[in-house]
Design a protein around this motif. Structure first.
Motif, PDB file in Angstrom:
ATOM      1  N   ASN A 108       0.832  -1.208   0.000  1.00 30.91           N
ATOM      2  CA  ASN A 108       0.000   0.000   0.000  1.00 30.91           C
ATOM      3  C   ASN A 108       0.866   1.256   0.000  1.00 30.91           C
ATOM      4  O   ASN A 108       0.587   2.231  -0.712  1.00 30.91           O
ATOM      5  CB  ASN A 108      -0.919   0.000   1.215  1.00 30.91           C
ATOM      6  CG  ASN A 108      -2.163   0.835   1.021  1.00 30.91           C
ATOM      7  OD1 ASN A 108      -2.971   0.569   0.148  1.00 30.91           O
ATOM      8  ND2 ASN A 108      -2.315   1.863   1.839  1.00 30.91           N
ATOM      9  N   THR A 109       1.942   1.229   0.800  1.00 35.10           N
ATOM     10  CA  THR A 109       2.844   2.381   0.893  1.00 35.10           C
ATOM     11  C   THR A 109       3.556   2.633  -0.424  1.00 35.10           C
ATOM     12  O   THR A 109       3.680   3.781  -0.876  1.00 35.10           O
ATOM     13  CB  THR A 109       3.877   2.151   2.013  1.00 35.10           C
ATOM     14  OG1 THR A 109       3.197   1.982   3.263  1.00 35.10           O
ATOM     15  CG2 THR A 109       4.834   3.332   2.124  1.00 35.10           C
ATOM     16  N   ILE A 110       4.034   1.556  -1.080  1.00 36.35           N
ATOM     17  CA  ILE A 110       4.742   1.715  -2.350  1.00 36.35           C
ATOM     18  C   ILE A 110       3.794   2.212  -3.436  1.00 36.35           C
ATOM     19  O   ILE A 110       4.133   3.118  -4.222  1.00 36.35           O
ATOM     20  CB  ILE A 110       5.396   0.393  -2.787  1.00 36.35           C
ATOM     21  CG1 ILE A 110       6.394  -0.087  -1.733  1.00 36.35           C
ATOM     22  CG2 ILE A 110       6.084   0.567  -4.139  1.00 36.35           C
ATOM     23  CD1 ILE A 110       7.473   0.899  -1.396  1.00 36.35           C
ATOM     24  N   ILE A 111       2.596   1.635  -3.506  1.00 41.90           N
ATOM     25  CA  ILE A 111       1.631   2.059  -4.522  1.00 41.90           C
ATOM     26  C   ILE A 111       1.235   3.519  -4.316  1.00 41.90           C
ATOM     27  O   ILE A 111       1.065   4.282  -5.274  1.00 41.90           O
ATOM     28  CB  ILE A 111       0.384   1.148  -4.487  1.00 41.90           C
ATOM     29  CG1 ILE A 111       0.758  -0.267  -4.951  1.00 41.90           C
ATOM     30  CG2 ILE A 111      -0.724   1.704  -5.371  1.00 41.90           C
ATOM     31  CD1 ILE A 111      -0.343  -1.290  -4.747  1.00 41.90           C
ATOM     32  N   SER A 112       1.127   3.937  -3.045  1.00 41.46           N
ATOM     33  CA  SER A 112       0.698   5.306  -2.737  1.00 41.46           C
ATOM     34  C   SER A 112       1.823   6.321  -2.888  1.00 41.46           C
ATOM     35  O   SER A 112       1.601   7.450  -3.345  1.00 41.46           O
ATOM     36  CB  SER A 112       0.150   5.376  -1.305  1.00 41.46           C
ATOM     37  OG  SER A 112      -0.952   4.509  -1.135  1.00 41.46           O
TER      38      SER A 112
END
Length: 255
Positions: free
Chosen positions: A86-90
């Protein structure tokens, strides 16, 4: 491979002979990039092939470590694994996205499970310490190859602890060479090996396929090399503990 998206989540600088230039030079450094590749299908050895292709294409000036995961399985991952994705995609740098199939974050305002992270760190480092202690205490009573195998297990446990603590990531590839490269994206971690001839030899010993114990003559490896390898692995363990303790204190304040 049906690639849905590629994100860059970090890089390291590659200087000549693996050493940072101290004085002004016209020669520009190379870079090693860390990429998350989200795909729609599994392909055997795809990661190794892609990494080798990029290395060859840019004549080793630009290299990559790729984390490859099937998009359909992301929501089936553990909570902290989802937190990583989630952090990488965001927040990661989006290098590519299939225009017909845009990628969206898994959840909004996702919170990390800090209690799990602390417990995972404790257990992985306990295992690493035990492997190191056994390697040291029994080195005179066992072949060097067995000692090297114990050190390999110790280093893998340390890296798994670091990746979870700093990234909330659990690798799905357990090649020692792959994990060593991946560990270098952790802030403050110095590489376990440099590019000297001696260190290249020690890296090869540490990265050897543990299954060779079933077939290889156990008396072929050098005890002296195993001693040098132990010292490096022990220093790596101590460095990880120092960095980890600081990070754990920061996380404790967030609870």
């Amino acid at each position: 491979m049906k690639t849905r998206a590629v994100y860059c989540f970090g890089y390291t600088t590659k200087w000549v002979a693996g050493k940072r230039q101290k004085n002004y030079t016209k020669q520009l450094p190379g870079y090693h990039f860390y990429l998350l590749l989200l795909n729609g299908e599994h392909k055997e050895n795809a990661v190794l092939l892609l990494q080798a292709l990029i290395r060859k294409r840019f004549n080793d000036k630009y290299t990559v470590t790729i984390l490859s995961h099937r998009l359909q399985y992301l929501r089936k991952q553990s909570h902290n694994q989802q937190y990583f994705f989630n952090t990488i995609i965001s927040n990661g740098l989006k290098v590519y996205e299939d225009p017909k199939h845009p990628i969206y974050p898994l959840k909004i305002d996702m919170v990390r499970d800090i209690e799990f992270t602390m417990n995972y760190w404790k257990n992985r480092m306990l295992a690493a310490g035990s492997f190191l202690a056994t390697a040291q205490n029994e080195k005179m009573n066992q072949p060097a190859l067995i000692t090297n195998a114990l050190l390999q297990q110790a280093v893998q446990q340390i890296i798994m602890a670091l990746l979870d603590l700093f990234l909330s990531y659990h690798p799905n590839i357990y090649s020692t060479k792959y994990m060593l490269r991946l560990s270098e994206c952790v802030p403050g971690i110095e590489p376990l090996f440099d590019n000297s001839e001696e260190d290249r030899k020690l890296r090869q010993l540490l990265s050897a396929n543990i299954d060779m114990i079933k077939h290889k003559n156990l008396d072929t490896e050098s005890i002296e090399d195993s001693d040098r390898l132990y010292t490096k692995c022990r220093d790596f363990y101590d460095m990880a503990k120092r960095l980890g303790q600081t990070e754990l204190e920061l996380l404790a304040n967030l609870k």
